[in-house]
Design a protein around this motif. Structure first.
Motif, PDB file in Angstrom:
ATOM      1  N   ALA A 260       0.829  -1.206   0.000  1.00 61.46           N
ATOM      2  CA  ALA A 260       0.000   0.000   0.000  1.00 61.46           C
ATOM      3  C   ALA A 260       0.864   1.256   0.000  1.00 61.46           C
ATOM      4  CB  ALA A 260      -0.936   0.001   1.202  1.00 61.46           C
ATOM      5  N   LYS A 261       1.907   1.280   0.820  1.00 59.92           N
ATOM      6  CA  LYS A 261       2.789   2.448   0.892  1.00 59.92           C
ATOM      7  C   LYS A 261       3.453   2.710  -0.453  1.00 59.92           C
ATOM      8  CE  LYS A 261       6.852   1.851   2.459  1.00 59.92           C
ATOM      9  NZ  LYS A 261       8.008   1.520   3.325  1.00 59.92           N
TER      10      LYS A 261
ATOM     11  N   ARG B 103       2.120   6.090   9.139  1.00 57.95           N
ATOM     12  CA  ARG B 103       3.256   6.981   9.361  1.00 57.95           C
ATOM     13  C   ARG B 103       4.246   6.904   8.197  1.00 57.95           C
ATOM     14  NH1 ARG B 103       5.984   6.428  15.128  1.00 57.95           N
ATOM     15  NH2 ARG B 103       7.117   8.200  14.200  1.00 57.95           N
ATOM     16  N   ALA B 104       4.533   5.692   7.738  1.00 55.97           N
ATOM     17  CA  ALA B 104       5.492   5.525   6.634  1.00 55.97           C
ATOM     18  C   ALA B 104       4.960   6.151   5.352  1.00 55.97           C
ATOM     19  CB  ALA B 104       5.779   4.041   6.426  1.00 55.97           C
ATOM     20  N   THR B 105       3.652   6.065   5.128  1.00 61.35           N
ATOM     21  CA  THR B 105       3.070   6.669   3.922  1.00 61.35           C
ATOM     22  C   THR B 105       3.145   8.192   3.983  1.00 61.35           C
ATOM     23  OG1 THR B 105       1.561   4.783   3.704  1.00 61.35           O
ATOM     24  CG2 THR B 105       0.978   6.791   2.519  1.00 61.35           C
ATOM     25  N   PHE B 106       2.844   8.765   5.146  1.00 59.49           N
ATOM     26  CA  PHE B 106       2.980  10.217   5.298  1.00 59.49           C
ATOM     27  C   PHE B 106       4.448  10.648   5.166  1.00 59.49           C
ATOM     28  CE2 PHE B 106      -1.264  10.496   7.616  1.00 59.49           C
ATOM     29  CZ  PHE B 106      -1.851  11.238   6.605  1.00 59.49           C
ATOM     30  N   ARG B 107       5.354   9.798   5.616  1.00 57.68           N
ATOM     31  CA  ARG B 107       6.777  10.112   5.445  1.00 57.68           C
ATOM     32  C   ARG B 107       7.121  10.225   3.962  1.00 57.68           C
ATOM     33  NH1 ARG B 107      10.108   5.180   6.798  1.00 57.68           N
ATOM     34  NH2 ARG B 107       9.338   4.657   4.715  1.00 57.68           N
ATOM     35  N   GLN B 108       6.648   9.262   3.161  1.00 58.74           N
ATOM     36  CA  GLN B 108       6.912   9.299   1.717  1.00 58.74           C
ATOM     37  C   GLN B 108       6.290  10.539   1.078  1.00 58.74           C
ATOM     38  OE1 GLN B 108       9.431   6.975   1.894  1.00 58.74           O
ATOM     39  NE2 GLN B 108       8.827   6.637  -0.235  1.00 58.74           N
ATOM     40  N   LEU B 109       5.063  10.862   1.480  1.00 50.80           N
ATOM     41  CA  LEU B 109       4.389  12.042   0.949  1.00 50.80           C
ATOM     42  C   LEU B 109       5.175  13.309   1.299  1.00 50.80           C
ATOM     43  CD1 LEU B 109       1.950  13.541  -0.280  1.00 50.80           C
ATOM     44  CD2 LEU B 109       0.821  13.361   1.953  1.00 50.80           C
ATOM     45  N   PHE B 110       5.583  13.427   2.540  1.00 51.78           N
ATOM     46  CA  PHE B 110       6.333  14.603   2.999  1.00 51.78           C
ATOM     47  C   PHE B 110       7.623  14.753   2.203  1.00 51.78           C
ATOM     48  CE2 PHE B 110       8.955  17.095   5.880  1.00 51.78           C
ATOM     49  CZ  PHE B 110       8.060  18.018   6.416  1.00 51.78           C
TER      50      PHE B 110
END
Length: 802
Positions: free
Chosen positions: A319-320, A438-445
């Motif tokens: 998903a990420k 959290r990991a997905t938001f990290r990638q987005l950021f």
């Protein structure tokens, strides 16, 4: 392989309903029934003739269901709720609308002679006689008849009519599951009537008998078959003339029926592997297939496709990576920072679905207490001076009108308190947030910061995160807590206004207090000090949220997996049968129950030590109980085997029809692969020396009703169904196959032909050509699938009925 049916239901609103209360208004709600089985109850909207619900449900049910009906009711506190009208959609009607039925439907009057349910077991034969052939009709039993008497049962008998002659069975008192085993014969004559009519009636001593339904059999077809036996569905009497439609108001609905034949997992592996290869780190090319899927997906079905793809990749642990690919595709075509993720792109829709699937439990933990406090306090809150209502304050005898300034000041204090509590809860929740979120938001950021690296765009990565977290997740949940399963009922007008103002404040914080957001409503200015402080808190929270390394991500995922949350939990009332003693409603005891993937457990309180009631592997059925059994509604039974292998039953009472169906759904889903599941059950209880439902005296007698193990409600915390998600994405791709072939033709003749991503020493790959080949293989597998053909016995019985 299996054929699965599901109904996507959205109950939008009603209009022009008749007034049922002396105040000239109504308190409407909807009950949804599938084949007369109540499965959904909407919230009540108080004091209105034009209610808005906006509630969405998905129901999984067997392909053999016949109709879905929507009853609009008026809630009364002191008397029985009034029936306003209904809308009934048959399976054939829904099948005729592949994209779903959508629009306004007139409510029709509820006629008792049309409110029939259940089936009757008949054996029909053509036998030779001395002078002519004879028609023999054996009335064996019936099940799930409509309860017509005040005691929650009926006193059924059957009337058989043919060629001017009428014969009747005996009356079975107080049963909706009667057994007769009576046989009648009629002479068959040339040119005689072509139909046999079998009618079920409820006998009444004083008033007229109540109609329970009928079966009309085509005698000519029976003559050709000579003998048939089976369960015939009772039909309503539609001979009465209807009143003109429209005088009861209208209901706006969106209902879609989806029938899917799900093949074995191995059939979907090539499709799943091909899509996974597009997003896997290290093998990722330009994401050609994902980009093409977005390009060929229409706006109206983009949300559905996004949700399906998201669940498919979530099940594969990708998903990420899937969302990261969508972030890159979105950023590559975005030039202005202020337009980032503002459209209804596949990235935006997929991220919305991702947060609802992976982050709903987290949302409940953070937002739930704040929402509960707003509902409990019921304070009057208003910031817009043009809408302020001055009210009396003070103790008895000393009332004085509250000034507008006092109302505004108290409203600011209340909203600041709620907003501060929410931001504090967010700040403390970093470790509680799921690792994959959290990991997905990290990638987005990271991706946004790489795309907009200048100092003037330093807030853009934060706004990208809050555009999903605050604007598309937290704020909508504040506005409509029932739709996010935070409350069971909609808010009243006063609470709704408080929630709206709180949601606006959260949006301002999420927009990082930009001048554009402040300029919209000047009367929100008193909240600015709290908003500015909230921006600093939110930025600090996001900085910590995205500060997660790969090792920390794995450790956090492992830790959270060891604390697997329960599938379902909450208060229930329990009574377990022991021996032949009397069963009464007073014997129910309130306990806190918890359903996990291993057992159904209970405790005195949520924090008390749990005791196992039933091991999951021992459950054989979970079904409803007749209301008359305990003189109480919303009771279910869990049938299971004890350590000695004997069947036992636990009776559990729920608070409402929605809670009942949610618990039944949860139990049925976690037990769906159990061995020894029952095909029939007793909807009553064994009281004294017989079953209360069918009056049989053998306690081990086979059940008198069929189980409904496939009837379940879709819930936000349901386990993923990998094969179904693969089937749904295949179905979508098949619908746009022509557009994909045209795109392949253009690419094959263009300058990029033959430049697909490759590995070291590999020939150029053509992912689109591979996809088209996989679609063709799946299409062939479906053609050779036998799942679509109905059972021969059922089809023969349907042919007999006229």
């Amino acid at each position: 392989m299996a054929k699965r049916s599901s109904l996507s239901i959205r109950i939008v609103e009603g209009k022009n309903l008749p007034a049922k209360d002396i105040t000239g208004s109504s308190d409407p709600y909807c009950i949804v029934k599938v084949d007369n089985e109540p499965i959904i109850r909407t919230a009540t909207v108080w004091k209105t003739l034009c209610p808005f619900w906006g509630e969405e449900y998905e129901v999984h049910l067997p392909p053999t269901f016949h109709s879905v009906a929507f009853y609009v009711m008026d809630e009364d506190a002191l008397s029985r709720d009034d029936v306003i009208g209904k809308v009934c959609l048959t399976r054939d009607t829904l099948a005729a609308h592949p994209k779903g039925f959508s629009g306004w439907a007139h409510l029709t009057e509820v006629d008792p002679d049309e409110e029939v349910q259940g089936e009757i077991h008949l054996r029909l034969e053509v036998v030779p006689g001395t002078r002519a052939c004879r028609l023999r009709c054996s009335v064996l039993e019936a099940r799930d008849l409509a309860p017509k008497d005040r005691n929650g049962t009926s006193d059924p008998f059957v009337r058989v009519r043919y060629n001017g002659r009428t014969q009747e069975t005996s009356i079975v008192k107080k049963s909706c599951y009667p057994r007769w085993n009576e046989t009648f014969e009629f002479e068959l004559e040339e040119g005689a009537a072509e139909v046999l009519c079998v009618e079920a009636w409820d006998w009444d001593l004083v008033s007229r008998n109540d109609f329970l339904g009928k079966v009309v059999v085509n005698v000519q077809r029976l003559w050709a078959a000579q003998r048939e036996e089976g369960w015939f569905r009772l039909q309503p009497d539609q001979s009465k003339s209807r009143r003109e439609e429209g005088h009861l108001g209208s209901l706006q609905l969106e209902v879609r029926l989806r029938d899917e034949t799900v093949l074995p997992s191995s059939c979907y592996q090539p499709l799943v592997q091909l899509l996974c290869r597009e997003v896997k780190p290290g093998t990722q090319g330009p994401g050609q297939l994902i980009s093409l899927i977005e390009e060929t997906t229409s706006t109206e079905c983009r949300q559905e496709v996004a949700t399906t793809l998201l669940k498919l990749f979530l099940g594969q642990g990708l998903a990420k990576d899937f969302l990261d690919l969508l972030f890159q595709l979105e950023l590559s075509r975005t030039s202005e920072a202020n337009t980032l993720f503002r459209s209804n792109s596949l990235a935006s829709k997929s991220m919305e679905s991702f947060l609802k699937v992976a982050g709903m439990r987290y949302l409940h933990g953070v937002l739930g207490p704040i929402i509960d406090r707003v509902f409990e306090e019921k304070k009057y809150v208003e910031l817009d001076p043009s809408k302020v209502e001055v009210k009396d304050v003070g103790c008895s005898g000393l009332h004085r009108p509250q000034t507008e300034a006092e109302v505004l000041e108290q409203s600011v204090q209340t909203l600041c308190a709620h907003l501060g509590a929410l931001l504090s809860a967010l700040s403390r929740s970093v470790r509680a947030c799921p690792a994959v979120v959290r990991a997905t938001f990290r990638q987005l950021f990271r991706r946004v910061r790489e795309r907009f690296p200048s100092a003037q765009d330093e807030n853009v990565p934060f706004i990208a995160v809050t555009s999903f977290l605050c604007l598309r997740f937290v704020s909508p949940a504040i506005l409509a807590p029932k739709l996010f399963h935070l409350r069971e009922r909609h808010a009243d007008a006063r609470t709704s206004r408080t929630l709206l103002l709180l949601a606006k404040a959260v949006q301002n914080v999420g927009n990082m207090d930009t001048p554009a957001s402040r300029a919209k409503e000047a009367w929100m200015e008193p909240l600015q000090p709290t908003v500015r402080q909230g921006v600093a808190q939110l930025k600090d929270f996001i900085t910590k949220l995205v500060d997660i390394q790969e090792k920390d991500e794995l450790d956090l995922q492992r830790a959270l997996s060891l604390q697997a949350p329960p599938v379902k939990e909450g208060p229930l009332f329990i009574h377990r049968t022991k021996g032949k003693g009397p069963l009464t409603s007073s014997s129910f005891k309130k306990l806190h129950f918890s359903l996990t993937t291993e057992a159904l457990s209970f405790a005195k309180t949520p924090s008390s030590k749990k005791s196992t009631l039933i091991k999951l592997a021992n459950i054989r059925a979970a079904e409803k109980v007749e209301e008359k059994s305990f003189s109480s509604s919303h009771v279910m039974q869990v049938i299971y085997t004890d350590d000695a292998g004997r069947l036992q039953t636990a009776y559990l009472q729920c608070k409402s029809v929605n809670r009942l169906n949610q618990w039944l759904s949860a139990l049925r889903k976690v037990c769906i692969n159990n061995t020894g599941l029952l095909g029939s059950y007793h909807p009553g209880i064994f009281r004294g020396d017989k079953w209360s439902c069918c009056h049989q005296r053998d306690k081990t007698d086979l059940g008198c009703n069929k189980t409904r193990s496939w009837v379940t409600l879709q819930e936000w915390n349901d386990p993923l169904d990998h094969d179904l998600e693969a089937q749904l994405i295949y179905r979508h791709l098949l619908g746009v196959e022509a557009a994909l072939r045209e795109k392949h033709r253009q690419l094959s003749t263009g300058p990029e032909a033959g430049r697909g991503p490759t590995g070291p020493g590999e020939a150029p790959r053509d992912p689109l050509a591979e996809l088209l080949q996989v679609l063709g293989d799946l299409q062939e597998a479906h053609r050779s699938s036998p799942a679509g053909s109905p059972p021969s016995e059922l089809s023969r019985i349907l042919e007999l009925q006229t």
